[in-house]
Write a protein that holds these residues in place. Structure first.
Motif, PDB file in Angstrom:
ATOM      1  N   UNK A 167       0.854  -1.192   0.000  1.00 43.52           N
ATOM      2  CA  UNK A 167       0.000   0.000   0.000  1.00 43.52           C
ATOM      3  C   UNK A 167       0.886   1.235   0.000  1.00 43.52           C
ATOM      4  N   UNK A 168       0.219   2.400  -0.049  1.00 40.28           N
ATOM      5  CA  UNK A 168       0.931   3.671   0.048  1.00 40.28           C
ATOM      6  C   UNK A 168       1.378   4.228  -1.282  1.00 40.28           C
ATOM      7  N   UNK A 169       2.177   5.297  -1.227  1.00 44.00           N
ATOM      8  CA  UNK A 169       2.695   5.965  -2.422  1.00 44.00           C
ATOM      9  C   UNK A 169       3.620   5.009  -3.164  1.00 44.00           C
ATOM     10  N   UNK A 170       3.347   4.861  -4.456  1.00 40.91           N
ATOM     11  CA  UNK A 170       4.092   3.927  -5.302  1.00 40.91           C
ATOM     12  C   UNK A 170       4.076   2.491  -4.748  1.00 40.91           C
ATOM     13  N   UNK A 171       3.133   2.221  -3.832  1.00 39.96           N
ATOM     14  CA  UNK A 171       2.964   0.865  -3.248  1.00 39.96           C
ATOM     15  C   UNK A 171       4.248   0.376  -2.580  1.00 39.96           C
ATOM     16  N   UNK A 172       4.949   1.290  -1.948  1.00 43.16           N
ATOM     17  CA  UNK A 172       6.227   0.942  -1.327  1.00 43.16           C
ATOM     18  C   UNK A 172       6.073   0.367   0.080  1.00 43.16           C
ATOM     19  N   UNK A 173       4.885   0.479   0.671  1.00 44.89           N
ATOM     20  CA  UNK A 173       4.682  -0.007   2.031  1.00 44.89           C
ATOM     21  C   UNK A 173       4.139  -1.440   1.998  1.00 44.89           C
TER      22      UNK A 173
END
Length: 219
Positions: free
Chosen positions: A35-41
């Motif tokens: 999840x998150x910005x650019x799916x980095x999390x």
């Protein structure tokens, strides 16, 4: 062209994706577990639960709740986020997933079945152990019998020879003292340890001794 939720960089012209999306045009949703910005999390949800691609919150399946979906719905609740209310009587159990009412007697029967299987397993283990003990006892008994038979076999000949020597001694009363002394010394040297003779196993040698007696009477 960027998706409607994305912004375009005025210098490079690249799309700036919002949280939960990625790709050249920001049209792809984050893969499961990210999840998150650019799916980095990365998400950490139990029981294979999905997570919100934007916030990362775990989306618990029916019957579960909690930050990581590790808790079951409390009594009287069921469904997604445990928002459902059970309509079961006091003698019935409410399924935390579907809300169906089940008889508590059925639940106890299932539990007793599991206990019965455990008892059978323990009985089988005990029986196996008993069989092993009996097998060891039988082997030990066979070893003792073999030793006794060996003792009898080894002790047969010395007993016969001793009885023959005594018979010869008693059949020659006219011999001189020197001859008697020689026979006694010979007998003593052959059986130097009276304690060992007592340990020998007795065997029926009567037939051999009777044969010697008849031969001496003939002479």
């Amino acid at each position: 062209m960027c998706s409607k939720d994305a912004q375009c960089d005025h210098v490079t012209g690249e799309c700036i994706c919002p949280a939960g999306r990625f790709g050249d045009n920001c049209t792809k949703v984050c893969e499961p577990g990210t999840y998150g910005v650019n799916c980095n999390e990365e998400c950490f949800c139990a029981h294979d639960a999905m997570c919100d691609p934007i916030t990362g919150n775990c989306l618990c399946s029916a019957g579960l709740f909690g930050v990581h979906c590790t808790k079951k719905c409390p009594s009287g609740k069921y469904g997604i986020n445990c928002s459902g209310i059970c309509n079961c009587s006091n003698h019935e159990h409410c399924d935390v997933i579907s809300g169906d009412c089940n008889s508590q007697t059925d639940t106890k029967v299932n539990g007793n079945s599991g206990n019965t299987v455990l008892v059978y397993i323990m009985m089988a283990a005990a029986l196996t152990g008993l069989i092993c003990v009996v097998a060891l006892f039988v082997k030990a008994k066979e070893a003792i019998i073999r030793n006794i038979q060996k003792c009898q076999k080894n002790s047969s000949k010395p007993n016969i020879e001793r009885r023959k020597a005594k018979r010869r001694l008693s059949s020659a009363p006219t011999q001189d003292a020197h001859t008697k002394s020689s026979i006694i010394d010979t007998e003593t040297s052959l059986f130097h340890n009276p304690m060992e003779e007592e340990l020998y196993c007795e065997i029926g040698d009567i037939d051999d001794l009777e044969t010697d007696r008849k031969e001496m009477n003939k002479h």
